[in-house]
Write an enzyme that holds these catalytic residues in place. Sequence first.
Site: not given
Length: 368
Positions: A246, A333, A291, A331, A219
């Site tokens: 994430c 995916e 971040y 990630h 997000g």
Amino acid sequence: MKRQLILEDGTVFVGEGFGSDIERSGEVVFNTGMTGYQEILSDPSYCGQIITLTYPLIGNYGINRDDFESIAPAISGFVVKEAADFPSNWRNEMSLDEFFKEKNIPGISGIDTRKLTRIIRKHGTLRGMICSIERAEEDVLQQLKATVLPNDQVKRVSTKTAYPSPGRGRRVVLVDYGMKHGILRELNERDCDVIVAPCNITAPEILSLHPDGVMLSNGPGDPKDVPEALEMIRGIQGKIPMFGICLGHQLFALANGANTEKMKFGHRGSNHPVRDLQTGKVALTSQNHGYTVAEGSINGTDLKVTHIAINDGTIEGLKHNKYPAFTVQYHPEASPGPEDANYLFDQFMQMIEAVKSEGETTCQNVEI
């Protein structure tokens, strides 16, 4: 149609406009991926940001129906060296210009994206505005300096109500903080019975769904802007196996007493090398985050660092020392990017099975 990109430090880039002629401001970031621009522009993690792509030619294979990572792109603008006017690909349905006009997103091409990237790497991410060539620079600079970056990006992109993506396998609650469709696709391929839940779902609400596992999605924005997620995570860990990606990784760290901090310009690209500290193996990963979990803040918590970034040594993975829960900053995916880390979804499935075999009341201290 001439258009300009003005940065808060006074730098002005003049180029050609494409897409919508609306004026938009946002945090200007760069992505180093050489392919996958459609997945990048539709990634909800870019909510409110102006994306600069360092690869010089963008749009050459057009826009198609299959490669979206969300239904409605949440970016504020798109910056490229050259935007292809006449894409050529058997899947092509429209050009970048046509797509951005349809979605009311401004773009600018014909600028020196290498120079822009150097500025961001030197000074860090900057606020910027894509606007008409007629706008006075002084007025735009005053507006940018007065602009406060949003802190509600997760609420903007998260689903408002829970919905199912049915399967006949393990039940997984996927908490949507800005979920990429690739995550849901990987769970569907493993025949999971997925319930996609909004970002403000509570621990009792999750437990009432009787899931076998919980995923915390990626997000946008600062994880500290989602404090309600921390209480939820504390309320389910130790009761249900958990996997975070994430932003989900950062929220998991905060919920367990660690800290997060803003990076100078973040990791955004599809070739970031990450080392698994247990096996020593290196995976090339897809990343998009501004971040990171502060390294020293892990001390004194029940967390263990499992993966690190080779380029800068930042934390890329965590696991809980007592509970069946692990997270990664990158990630697995991909979408776009290499699929080196795809095995982590299988590891999550194995963790769920290990917990089930031990019995639902003995969720603690389960190892894979």
